[in-house]
Scaffold this active site. Structure first.
Site, PDB file in Angstrom:
ATOM      1  N   ASN A  13       0.846  -1.188   0.000  1.00  0.00           N
ATOM      2  CA  ASN A  13       0.000   0.000   0.000  1.00  0.00           C
ATOM      3  C   ASN A  13       0.883   1.240   0.000  1.00  0.00           C
ATOM      4  O   ASN A  13       1.956   1.238   0.589  1.00  0.00           O
ATOM      5  CB  ASN A  13      -0.885   0.002   1.264  1.00  0.00           C
ATOM      6  N   HIS A  24       0.830   5.086   1.339  1.00  0.00           N
ATOM      7  CA  HIS A  24       0.110   5.874   2.344  1.00  0.00           C
ATOM      8  C   HIS A  24       0.739   7.264   2.447  1.00  0.00           C
ATOM      9  O   HIS A  24       1.972   7.388   2.463  1.00  0.00           O
ATOM     10  CB  HIS A  24       0.174   5.170   3.706  1.00  0.00           C
ATOM     11  N   SER A  31       4.738   6.675   2.414  1.00  0.00           N
ATOM     12  CA  SER A  31       5.345   5.379   2.700  1.00  0.00           C
ATOM     13  C   SER A  31       4.697   4.319   1.836  1.00  0.00           C
ATOM     14  O   SER A  31       3.480   4.333   1.640  1.00  0.00           O
ATOM     15  CB  SER A  31       5.121   4.985   4.170  1.00  0.00           C
ATOM     16  N   ASP A  90      -2.281   0.332   8.446  1.00  0.00           N
ATOM     17  CA  ASP A  90      -1.030   1.008   8.097  1.00  0.00           C
ATOM     18  C   ASP A  90       0.118   0.584   9.008  1.00  0.00           C
ATOM     19  O   ASP A  90       1.009   1.374   9.316  1.00  0.00           O
ATOM     20  CB  ASP A  90      -1.209   2.538   8.115  1.00  0.00           C
TER      21      ASP A  90
END
Length: 177
Positions: free
Chosen positions: A90, A92, A119, A128
């Site tokens: 992912n 972020h 990130s 996260d």
């Protein structure tokens, strides 16, 4: 996997670092997802799957024999990432572990910090909270607004996401050999 405008998705498809990778499917969870038009433009199959139907996502990814799943602006939590047939990463908009979840840009702006960023991290059961793969810093300027800082962070995302994908690909190839 996308929820929004699809700019990170298009960046993955068009970035020279990602040319050796094939995007085999794009799953989106929203009715009005800009990534749909981008996928169609590049001839990439796309399908809408409600975010609660992770079993259908898993079936699709298995059928497509994916090696890596990239959340590129996918604005929902994956409840059971371990059940997916490939690692999930992912991007972020914060320097994790700071400002997890929603409104990360606003939190960074309100914090008084001089620097924020983005990130790329592995997705696990913690929001996260997966291992960070790569980060990029963005200065917070005195005149920044949420909109201007968001744009600056997005530009940094475009730079680091393809690098992180290539890194993960190399890790997967090493594990396979």
């Amino acid at each position: 996997m996308c929820s929004g405008n699809g700019t990170n998705f298009e960046n993955i498809v068009t970035n020279p670092l990602c040319n050796t990778n094939e995007v085999v499917v794009m799953i989106h969870n929203t009715k009005k997802c800009g990534a749909v038009e981008r996928a169609a433009k590049f001839g990439i199959p796309h399908v809408r799957v409600p975010h609660k139907d992770e079993d259908k996502m898993i079936e699709l990814f298995k059928a497509c024999r994916v090696d890596l799943i990239v959340l590129a602006g996918y604005m929902r939590v994956i409840k059971n990432p371990a059940a997916f047939p490939a690692p999930i990463i992912n991007v972020h908009p914060s320097l994790l572990p700071k400002y997890k979840g929603l409104n990360a840009v606003e939190q960074a702006l309100d914090s008084g910090d001089d620097v924020t960023g983005c990130s790329v991290h592995y997705v696990n059961e913690e929001l996260d909270g997966g291992e960070v793969i790569l980060q990029g810093e963005v200065a917070i300027l005195p005149e920044d607004t949420i909109k201007s800082l968001t744009k600056a962070i997005q530009r940094k995302e475009y730079a680091i996401l393809p690098v992180a994908i290539e890194y993960v690909k190399q890790q997967l190839l090493q594990q396979a050999s």
